[in-house]
Structures are given as structure tokens and as C-alpha cells.
Design a protein around this motif. Structure first.
Motif, short mmCIF file in Angstrom:
data_model
loop_
_atom_site.label_atom_id
_atom_site.label_comp_id
_atom_site.label_asym_id
_atom_site.label_seq_id
_atom_site.Cartn_x
_atom_site.Cartn_y
_atom_site.Cartn_z
N LYS A 18 0.84 -1.18 0.00
CA LYS A 18 0.00 0.00 0.00
C LYS A 18 0.88 1.24 0.00
O LYS A 18 1.99 1.23 0.51
CB LYS A 18 -0.90 0.00 1.23
N PRO A 19 0.35 2.31 -0.59
CA PRO A 19 1.09 3.57 -0.52
C PRO A 19 1.31 4.00 0.92
O PRO A 19 0.46 3.81 1.78
CB PRO A 19 0.16 4.55 -1.24
N GLU A 20 2.49 4.54 1.16
CA GLU A 20 2.84 5.04 2.49
C GLU A 20 3.51 6.39 2.26
O GLU A 20 4.46 6.49 1.48
CB GLU A 20 3.79 4.08 3.18
N TYR A 21 3.03 7.41 2.92
CA TYR A 21 3.48 8.78 2.67
C TYR A 21 5.00 8.89 2.55
O TYR A 21 5.73 8.50 3.46
CB TYR A 21 2.98 9.71 3.78
N ALA A 22 5.45 9.39 1.39
CA ALA A 22 6.85 9.67 1.09
C ALA A 22 7.76 8.44 1.11
O ALA A 22 8.97 8.57 1.11
CB ALA A 22 7.40 10.74 2.03
N ALA A 23 7.20 7.25 1.11
CA ALA A 23 8.02 6.02 1.10
C ALA A 23 7.61 5.14 -0.09
O ALA A 23 8.35 5.04 -1.06
CB ALA A 23 7.87 5.28 2.41
N ASN A 24 6.45 4.51 0.00
CA ASN A 24 5.89 3.75 -1.12
C ASN A 24 4.96 4.69 -1.86
O ASN A 24 3.90 5.04 -1.35
CB ASN A 24 5.10 2.53 -0.63
N ILE A 25 5.38 5.09 -3.03
CA ILE A 25 4.66 6.15 -3.74
C ILE A 25 3.88 5.61 -4.93
O ILE A 25 4.15 4.51 -5.42
CB ILE A 25 5.62 7.28 -4.18
N ILE A 26 2.94 6.42 -5.37
CA ILE A 26 2.13 6.09 -6.54
C ILE A 26 2.71 6.85 -7.72
O ILE A 26 2.89 8.07 -7.67
CB ILE A 26 0.66 6.48 -6.31
N VAL A 27 3.01 6.10 -8.79
CA VAL A 27 3.66 6.66 -9.97
C VAL A 27 2.85 6.32 -11.21
O VAL A 27 2.51 5.16 -11.43
CB VAL A 27 5.09 6.09 -10.11
N GLY A 28 2.53 7.34 -11.99
CA GLY A 28 1.85 7.14 -13.27
C GLY A 28 2.87 7.03 -14.37
O GLY A 28 3.78 7.85 -14.48
N ILE A 29 2.73 5.99 -15.19
CA ILE A 29 3.68 5.74 -16.28
C ILE A 29 2.95 5.74 -17.62
O ILE A 29 1.93 5.06 -17.78
CB ILE A 29 4.35 4.35 -16.10
N ASN A 30 3.49 6.50 -18.55
CA ASN A 30 3.02 6.44 -19.93
C ASN A 30 4.15 5.81 -20.75
O ASN A 30 5.28 6.31 -20.76
CB ASN A 30 2.70 7.83 -20.49
#
Length: 165
Positions: free
Chosen positions: A4-16
Motif C-alpha cells: 500500500k502507498p505510504e506517505y513519502a516512502a511507497n509512492i504512486i507513480v503514473g507511467i506512460n
């Protein structure tokens, strides 16, 4: 979802990549695209940098760019997340520390050689883009399709609304 996302650690990244858009949830260090630039910054400032350790977690790819991205994303396939999965986290307010952990941090467009960062902490991803790329610290909502904006429902930014409470 592997993590799961965790603030400033496991981040959500959008890729094109190849005109296809995907979300990934990974450790933030996975998206320092040019590790050589990062290492050189550390050394210039009198700090050590364990490049070998970083490379082990990145399939020994020093620079992630339009030439290396395919194998990199294949290796990260278990971290790929559907928009609907992220939307469920937002709607259920399912987060560890802050709702902001569910907001996307980076947009990386391998087709147009561009990285846009909204990462809220001090790691300047935009400084570590490959040569010939554009890296900027700026919002990137305009580059995400409406269907992939998992934080928006009926025109309302659910993350922003929850954060304001």
C-alpha cells in the motif's frame, strides 16, 4: 496490491509508455531514473553512495530511459495497480498515516521523455532524469485521463476533500 502507498516512502507513480498508461506503487527509490547523476551529487557533497546496493533493487539498470524501460517495467509488473484499486483505497480512506499517501507523486512519460513530480518531500526526482529528458516539479493532472484519476469522483477531489477536514 503488493504494497500500500505510504506517505513519502511507497509512492504512486503514473507511467506512460507506448501510449499506454499504468499506475505503480513502489518504493520511491525505484524512480530515481539516473542513478549516476544521483551518485555524483552525493559524492560532490562529500557523502558516500552505495551504487551497487541501489542497482541490485533495479535489475542492475543504471539509467531508466526509453531504451531500458521495457525490461524495467516487466520486472516491476507485480507493482502495477489498476485505477479502480486505488479508487477503492481513496473511497474507503484506507491509508496508514495520511490521506496524502494516496495522492500520486510522479508522472513519467517514456514516450515524450518527461518526468513531472509532485513528490512532497525533499527528494528531487526531476533532477535525476536521463540526458535529453525534461524533469519538472509541477502538477501533472492534465496528463492523466479522467478515467485514471482515481482520486476524483463526480468532479470532487476526494483526497483534497478528506485532507481539508
Amino acid at each position: 496490491m503488493k504494497c500500500k502507498p505510504e506517505y513519502a516512502a511507497n509512492i504512486i507513480v503514473g507511467i506512460n509508455y507506448k501510449n499506454r498508461f499504468s499506475w505503480y506503487v513502489t518504493d520511491k527509490d525505484y524512480w530515481i531514473l539516473d542513478l549516476i547523476k544521483r551518485r555524483d551529487d552525493f559524492l560532490r557533497n562529500g557523502h558516500e553512495y552505495d551504487l551497487d546496493h541501489m542497482l541490485m533493487s533495479r535489475m542492475h539498470i543504471e539509467v531508466i530511459n526509453e531504451h531500458t524501460v521495457e525490461s524495467y517495467l516487466t520486472a516491476l509488473s507485480e507493482h502495477k495497480v489498476k485505477s479502480i484499486e486505488l479508487k477503492k483505497l481513496v473511497e474507503k480512506k484506507d491509508y496508514e498515516d495520511t490521506i496524502l499517501s494516496l495522492y500520486p507523486s510522479l508522472f513519467i512519460d517514456f514516450d515524450n521523455r518527461r518526468l513531472l513530480s509532485s513528490f512532497p518531500e525533499t527528494l528531487p526526482f526531476e533532477r535525476y532524469v536521463p540526458s535529453g529528458w525534461v524533469g519538472e516539479y509541477k502538477p501533472f493532472d492534465e496528463y492523466i485521463s479522467e478515467q485514471d484519476k482515481y482520486w476524483i469522483a463526480d468532479g470532487i477531489d476526494l483526497i483534497n476533500e478528506a485532507y481539508q477536514i
